[in-house]
Design a protein around this motif. Sequence first.
Motif, PDB file in Angstrom:
ATOM      1  N   VAL A  15     -13.465  -5.395 -52.956  1.00  0.00           N
ATOM      2  CA  VAL A  15     -12.496  -4.540 -52.283  1.00  0.00           C
ATOM      3  C   VAL A  15     -11.130  -4.803 -52.892  1.00  0.00           C
ATOM      4  CG1 VAL A  15     -11.431  -3.942 -50.083  1.00  0.00           C
ATOM      5  CG2 VAL A  15     -13.835  -4.623 -50.153  1.00  0.00           C
ATOM      6  N   ILE A  16     -10.484  -3.738 -53.363  1.00  0.00           N
ATOM      7  CA  ILE A  16      -9.164  -3.850 -53.980  1.00  0.00           C
ATOM      8  C   ILE A  16      -8.146  -3.278 -53.009  1.00  0.00           C
ATOM      9  CG2 ILE A  16      -7.723  -3.173 -55.926  1.00  0.00           C
ATOM     10  CD1 ILE A  16     -10.361  -2.947 -57.550  1.00  0.00           C
ATOM     11  N   PHE A  17      -7.141  -4.087 -52.694  1.00  0.00           N
ATOM     12  CA  PHE A  17      -6.113  -3.683 -51.746  1.00  0.00           C
ATOM     13  C   PHE A  17      -4.850  -3.233 -52.472  1.00  0.00           C
ATOM     14  CE2 PHE A  17      -8.899  -6.553 -49.545  1.00  0.00           C
ATOM     15  CZ  PHE A  17      -9.046  -5.959 -48.298  1.00  0.00           C
ATOM     16  N   ASP A  18      -4.119  -2.324 -51.848  1.00  0.00           N
ATOM     17  CA  ASP A  18      -2.846  -1.877 -52.383  1.00  0.00           C
ATOM     18  C   ASP A  18      -1.827  -3.007 -52.255  1.00  0.00           C
ATOM     19  OD1 ASP A  18      -0.018  -0.595 -51.825  1.00  0.00           O
ATOM     20  OD2 ASP A  18      -1.173   0.888 -52.965  1.00  0.00           O
ATOM     21  N   ARG A  19      -1.155  -3.334 -53.337  1.00  0.00           N
ATOM     22  CA  ARG A  19      -0.202  -4.444 -53.363  1.00  0.00           C
ATOM     23  C   ARG A  19       0.975  -4.205 -52.422  1.00  0.00           C
ATOM     24  NH1 ARG A  19       1.582  -6.578 -59.075  1.00  0.00           N
ATOM     25  NH2 ARG A  19      -0.454  -7.490 -58.851  1.00  0.00           N
ATOM     26  N   GLU A  20       1.420  -2.963 -52.315  1.00  0.00           N
ATOM     27  CA  GLU A  20       2.596  -2.629 -51.485  1.00  0.00           C
ATOM     28  C   GLU A  20       2.277  -2.599 -49.991  1.00  0.00           C
ATOM     29  OE1 GLU A  20       5.688  -1.543 -53.020  1.00  0.00           O
ATOM     30  OE2 GLU A  20       4.804  -2.283 -54.877  1.00  0.00           O
ATOM     31  N   THR A  21       1.168  -1.944 -49.639  1.00  0.00           N
ATOM     32  CA  THR A  21       0.872  -1.706 -48.225  1.00  0.00           C
ATOM     33  C   THR A  21      -0.146  -2.665 -47.631  1.00  0.00           C
ATOM     34  OG1 THR A  21      -0.939  -0.163 -48.676  1.00  0.00           O
ATOM     35  CG2 THR A  21       1.308   0.755 -48.574  1.00  0.00           C
ATOM     36  N   GLY A  22      -0.958  -3.296 -48.492  1.00  0.00           N
ATOM     37  CA  GLY A  22      -2.015  -4.158 -47.993  1.00  0.00           C
ATOM     38  C   GLY A  22      -3.231  -3.383 -47.514  1.00  0.00           C
ATOM     39  N   GLU A  23      -3.193  -2.068 -47.691  1.00  0.00           N
ATOM     40  CA  GLU A  23      -4.317  -1.223 -47.271  1.00  0.00           C
ATOM     41  C   GLU A  23      -5.465  -1.313 -48.265  1.00  0.00           C
ATOM     42  OE1 GLU A  23      -4.452   0.775 -44.432  1.00  0.00           O
ATOM     43  OE2 GLU A  23      -2.613  -0.319 -43.907  1.00  0.00           O
ATOM     44  N   ASN A  24      -6.673  -1.109 -47.756  1.00  0.00           N
ATOM     45  CA  ASN A  24      -7.866  -1.067 -48.586  1.00  0.00           C
ATOM     46  C   ASN A  24      -7.752   0.161 -49.490  1.00  0.00           C
ATOM     47  OD1 ASN A  24     -10.420  -0.510 -49.585  1.00  0.00           O
ATOM     48  ND2 ASN A  24     -11.466  -1.220 -47.762  1.00  0.00           N
ATOM     49  N   ARG A  25      -7.568  -0.050 -50.812  1.00  0.00           N
ATOM     50  CA  ARG A  25      -7.383   1.060 -51.747  1.00  0.00           C
ATOM     51  C   ARG A  25      -8.707   1.619 -52.248  1.00  0.00           C
ATOM     52  NH1 ARG A  25      -6.990   2.072 -56.986  1.00  0.00           N
ATOM     53  NH2 ARG A  25      -7.167  -0.056 -57.722  1.00  0.00           N
ATOM     54  N   VAL A  26      -9.624   0.734 -52.611  1.00  0.00           N
ATOM     55  CA  VAL A  26     -10.918   1.186 -53.132  1.00  0.00           C
ATOM     56  C   VAL A  26     -11.944   0.063 -52.989  1.00  0.00           C
ATOM     57  CG1 VAL A  26     -10.447   0.486 -55.510  1.00  0.00           C
ATOM     58  CG2 VAL A  26     -12.051   2.340 -55.100  1.00  0.00           C
ATOM     59  N   GLU A  27     -13.190   0.444 -52.769  1.00  0.00           N
ATOM     60  CA  GLU A  27     -14.289  -0.511 -52.731  1.00  0.00           C
ATOM     61  C   GLU A  27     -15.179  -0.234 -53.932  1.00  0.00           C
ATOM     62  OE1 GLU A  27     -16.376  -0.609 -49.043  1.00  0.00           O
ATOM     63  OE2 GLU A  27     -14.535  -0.862 -47.889  1.00  0.00           O
ATOM     64  N   VAL A  28     -15.488  -1.265 -54.673  1.00  0.00           N
ATOM     65  CA  VAL A  28     -16.343  -1.137 -55.854  1.00  0.00           C
ATOM     66  C   VAL A  28     -17.682  -1.764 -55.515  1.00  0.00           C
ATOM     67  CG1 VAL A  28     -16.598  -1.700 -58.297  1.00  0.00           C
ATOM     68  CG2 VAL A  28     -14.307  -1.325 -57.332  1.00  0.00           C
ATOM     69  N   ARG A  29     -18.700  -0.940 -55.506  1.00  0.00           N
ATOM     70  CA  ARG A  29     -20.049  -1.437 -55.224  1.00  0.00           C
ATOM     71  C   ARG A  29     -20.779  -1.672 -56.534  1.00  0.00           C
ATOM     72  NH1 ARG A  29     -21.298  -1.145 -49.911  1.00  0.00           N
ATOM     73  NH2 ARG A  29     -19.935   0.150 -48.654  1.00  0.00           N
ATOM     74  N   PHE A  30     -21.625  -2.683 -56.534  1.00  0.00           N
ATOM     75  CA  PHE A  30     -22.412  -2.999 -57.717  1.00  0.00           C
ATOM     76  C   PHE A  30     -23.799  -2.397 -57.565  1.00  0.00           C
ATOM     77  CE2 PHE A  30     -18.964  -5.884 -57.825  1.00  0.00           C
ATOM     78  CZ  PHE A  30     -18.707  -6.084 -59.172  1.00  0.00           C
ATOM     79  N   GLU A  58     -16.622  -6.758 -65.817  1.00  0.00           N
ATOM     80  CA  GLU A  58     -15.183  -6.553 -65.774  1.00  0.00           C
ATOM     81  C   GLU A  58     -14.922  -5.127 -65.324  1.00  0.00           C
ATOM     82  OE1 GLU A  58     -13.342  -7.209 -69.567  1.00  0.00           O
ATOM     83  OE2 GLU A  58     -14.517  -5.665 -70.560  1.00  0.00           O
ATOM     84  N   LEU A  59     -13.773  -4.940 -64.716  1.00  0.00           N
ATOM     85  CA  LEU A  59     -13.388  -3.610 -64.271  1.00  0.00           C
ATOM     86  C   LEU A  59     -11.872  -3.497 -64.269  1.00  0.00           C
ATOM     87  CD1 LEU A  59     -12.573  -3.675 -60.864  1.00  0.00           C
ATOM     88  CD2 LEU A  59     -14.899  -4.479 -60.952  1.00  0.00           C
ATOM     89  N   ASP A  60     -11.400  -2.260 -64.387  1.00  0.00           N
ATOM     90  CA  ASP A  60      -9.973  -1.984 -64.360  1.00  0.00           C
ATOM     91  C   ASP A  60      -9.584  -1.796 -62.896  1.00  0.00           C
ATOM     92  OD1 ASP A  60      -7.393  -1.001 -64.447  1.00  0.00           O
ATOM     93  OD2 ASP A  60      -7.822   0.554 -65.925  1.00  0.00           O
ATOM     94  N   ALA A  61      -8.920  -2.779 -62.333  1.00  0.00           N
ATOM     95  CA  ALA A  61      -8.562  -2.751 -60.907  1.00  0.00           C
ATOM     96  C   ALA A  61      -7.500  -1.710 -60.594  1.00  0.00           C
ATOM     97  CB  ALA A  61      -8.085  -4.139 -60.467  1.00  0.00           C
ATOM     98  N   THR A  62      -6.848  -1.141 -61.629  1.00  0.00           N
ATOM     99  CA  THR A  62      -5.818  -0.122 -61.388  1.00  0.00           C
ATOM    100  C   THR A  62      -6.393   1.290 -61.418  1.00  0.00           C
ATOM    101  OG1 THR A  62      -5.214   0.027 -63.729  1.00  0.00           O
ATOM    102  CG2 THR A  62      -4.044  -1.605 -62.392  1.00  0.00           C
ATOM    103  N   ALA A  63      -7.649   1.436 -61.837  1.00  0.00           N
ATOM    104  CA  ALA A  63      -8.269   2.761 -61.926  1.00  0.00           C
ATOM    105  C   ALA A  63      -8.528   3.323 -60.531  1.00  0.00           C
ATOM    106  CB  ALA A  63      -9.578   2.670 -62.706  1.00  0.00           C
ATOM    107  N   ALA A  64      -8.523   4.636 -60.434  1.00  0.00           N
ATOM    108  CA  ALA A  64      -8.795   5.291 -59.152  1.00  0.00           C
ATOM    109  C   ALA A  64     -10.212   4.984 -58.673  1.00  0.00           C
ATOM    110  CB  ALA A  64      -8.592   6.797 -59.274  1.00  0.00           C
ATOM    111  N   ARG A  65     -11.166   4.971 -59.596  1.00  0.00           N
ATOM    112  CA  ARG A  65     -12.554   4.641 -59.278  1.00  0.00           C
ATOM    113  C   ARG A  65     -13.052   3.630 -60.315  1.00  0.00           C
ATOM    114  NH1 ARG A  65     -14.476   6.888 -55.212  1.00  0.00           N
ATOM    115  NH2 ARG A  65     -16.630   6.526 -55.727  1.00  0.00           N
ATOM    116  N   PRO A  66     -12.749   2.348 -60.107  1.00  0.00           N
ATOM    117  CA  PRO A  66     -13.153   1.326 -61.085  1.00  0.00           C
ATOM    118  C   PRO A  66     -14.663   1.304 -61.291  1.00  0.00           C
ATOM    119  CG  PRO A  66     -11.643   0.421 -59.461  1.00  0.00           C
ATOM    120  CD  PRO A  66     -12.035   1.780 -58.977  1.00  0.00           C
ATOM    121  N   ASP A  67     -15.066   1.143 -62.532  1.00  0.00           N
ATOM    122  CA  ASP A  67     -16.473   1.120 -62.895  1.00  0.00           C
ATOM    123  C   ASP A  67     -16.800  -0.232 -63.529  1.00  0.00           C
ATOM    124  OD1 ASP A  67     -19.076   1.978 -63.449  1.00  0.00           O
ATOM    125  OD2 ASP A  67     -18.484   2.789 -65.394  1.00  0.00           O
TER     126      ASP A  67
END
Length: 104
Positions: A15-30, A58-67
């Motif tokens: 789970v990647i959180f937004d640095r500014e808001t602390g909100e859950n930005r995206v969940e990456v499932r394997f 590895e994944l790009d944590a800044t991507a909208a939908r990290p793969d």
Amino acid sequence: VRLHAEKDPKKERVVIFDRETGENRVEVRFAAPLRRNGLVMRADGKTLVVSGDGGLFELDATAARPDPRPLALPGVERPGPLAADAAGNLFVLDRGADYRVKVF
């Protein structure tokens, strides 16, 4: 960034959180069950490395939908805990036959 472990290993995710808001930005499932062993952000501030029983990813944590992409490191049999430094080095505890920390 948080690595979640649930009773059903098929639902393990990062789970990647937004640095500014602390909100859950995206969940990456394997795609495959991934018993987590380590999680580290590389020095570039955007590449996240995850280790598990299924290997390294590895994944790009800044991507909208990290793969998650498999990450092959020479000589690593069973990746364990991870660390990184400001110089860009990645430290991997290899729990394989030679059981030692390897630096990449």
